[in-house]
Enzyme design. Sequence first.
Site, PDB file in Angstrom:
ATOM      1  N   GLU A 181       0.967  -1.233  -0.030  1.00 18.69           N
ATOM      2  CA  GLU A 181       0.365   0.277  -0.545  1.00 18.69           C
ATOM      3  C   GLU A 181       0.922   1.298  -0.525  1.00 18.69           C
ATOM      4  OE1 GLU A 181      -3.003  -0.342   2.446  1.00 18.69           O
ATOM      5  OE2 GLU A 181      -3.648  -1.967   1.935  1.00 18.69           O
TER       6      GLU A 181
ATOM      7  N   GLU B 209      -5.294  -8.830  -0.015  1.00 15.88           N
ATOM      8  CA  GLU B 209      -5.413  -8.464   0.688  1.00 15.88           C
ATOM      9  C   GLU B 209      -7.198  -8.631   0.241  1.00 15.88           C
ATOM     10  OE1 GLU B 209      -4.630  -5.259   3.635  1.00 15.88           O
ATOM     11  OE2 GLU B 209      -2.174  -5.552   3.070  1.00 15.88           O
TER      12      GLU B 209
HETATM   13  O1  AHR Z   1      -5.393  -5.486   6.727  1.00 15.46           O
HETATM   14  C1  AHR Z   1      -5.359  -4.885   7.326  1.00 15.46           C
HETATM   15  C2  AHR Z   1      -4.669  -3.620   7.079  1.00 15.46           C
HETATM   16  O2  AHR Z   1      -5.310  -2.772   5.771  1.00 15.46           O
HETATM   17  C3  AHR Z   1      -3.971  -4.275   6.650  1.00 15.46           C
HETATM   18  O3  AHR Z   1      -2.518  -3.373   6.755  1.00 15.46           O
HETATM   19  C4  AHR Z   1      -3.362  -2.686   5.502  1.00 15.46           C
HETATM   20  O4  AHR Z   1      -2.500  -3.520   4.051  1.00 15.46           O
HETATM   21  C5  AHR Z   1      -4.751  -2.549   5.050  1.00 15.46           C
HETATM   22  O5  AHR Z   1      -4.724  -1.169   4.455  1.00 15.46           O
END
Ligand code: AHR
Length: 492
Positions: free
Chosen positions: A173, A296
């Site tokens: 990110e 994610e």
């Molecule tokens: O999964 C929680 C968080 O969500 C992670 O650390 C981040 O990459 C995303 O914003």
Amino acid sequence: MVKMKVHSEKKNGIIDKNIYGHFAEHLGRCIYEGIWVGKDSPIPNINGMRIDVIEALKAMKIPVLRWPGGCFADNYHWMDGIGPYENRVKMINTHWGGVTENNHFGTHEFMEFCELIGTEPYISGNLGSGTVREMQQWVEYITSDNISPMTDLRKANGREKPWKLKYFAVGNENWGCGGGMRPEYYADEYRRYATYLRNFGDNKLYKVACGANTADYEWTEVLMKNAAKNMDGLSLHFYTMPLDWSLPKGPSVGFEEKEWFDILKLTLFMEELLTKHIEIMDKYDEQKRVGLIVDEWGTWYDAEPGMNPGFLYQQNTLRDALVAGINLNLFNNHCDRVRMANIAQTINVLQSVILTEGEKMILTPTYHVFKMFSVHQDAELLETEMENTAYCFGEDKIMQLSVSSSIDSEGKIHISLCNLDPNHEVQISCELAGENKNKVSGRILTADQMDARNTFEDQEAIKDTSYEKATIVNNQIQACIPPKSIVVLEIA
Ligand code: AHR
């Protein structure tokens, strides 16, 4: 009645087993308590890692595990997590709850954990606050067998042979917690960092560039234009939560049908995201060499009352099981480009497959979906036609059935079906084209309540059971899929 046709002669690529991947971050009680309890803990463990969790993850057939973050990754300095425990530097986990991180779970522990559960490691390097040298040395430390300072250091820390490491992400990110960068700037940084990540011996890295947040198509465009040649994968993050982060996310339990409908509708947005990001990738990479890595995904609700809000602990219900089933069907159906996906997160954080409390451990409805769907891992995707019906709520509607089909190396066909409608069953009539099969069996996950869940008091309130409502005659399958259920059929 829904009419379907599964074409066993029309194979649309391999469903990479890594689509069934997971993600474990140094966040809340995921690593500490969830995996690592320490060697002196009364909780049964192997070298500090809990045995109940190891056994459960092995049984679920976890193919790949992403670590150490998340936002934590771009704050993590790997050298703090090696060597004797008493010498390991403590740090503040500034992203997640401001708690002290003692670095007891580091590179050696993670690689050992992967070996214990039989999974491939996927490491996220620190681009946001680290250096090229630090990232380069991490890869060298893990994979080199040459005479080098990093190899010597690894040996001094008790590991003679290098590990195999394929998947390596260059930051996380980086448009947000990983450095707040613009895509043009990150693309250049990515190229610089990736240059120095070497293949030692016969170890070959698969380098993943940080991809877009949800519908940021500009990010994908710029990355593909400027760095596609230097990457093997490009990530995408999308959580099932309101797109406007300032809105309340709602509770994980005790919701009404409106919240059920809204969450499932939001989940289906993944289809649009995949299609549009893939369209851009296709423009720059017709051969589909670069994988889309959805590293994610999952539900994100308001934190459980009474818990540290920075720990992102939430319960997991039948609704989450549906979210998992829908997403996994979507990833299967886009397997020509989606090569890996990692649900967030494995234990005690967001849409977990396992929850723990002291020595107790429970498996969530999402766990059972992963286990049921594991039959698709490395199978061939089959073309599936369907005249879908609608699930209507008020003035709004979404599809009632989510489906994907595959054929495995033994010739068994699996069809995974999710009925999103909590009130109406659906009868399916499915023709198997190009096959001659006469046996159908299945597994089902369902419950009476939309928020059915396992608790530490009632650990098996919801789990998958044998499904007996399907028949097959002359290659025609008839089945009744109950409301709010997930069914996986096996045709042999
Ligand atoms: O999964 C929680 C968080 O969500 C992670 O650390 C981040 O990459 C995303 O914003």
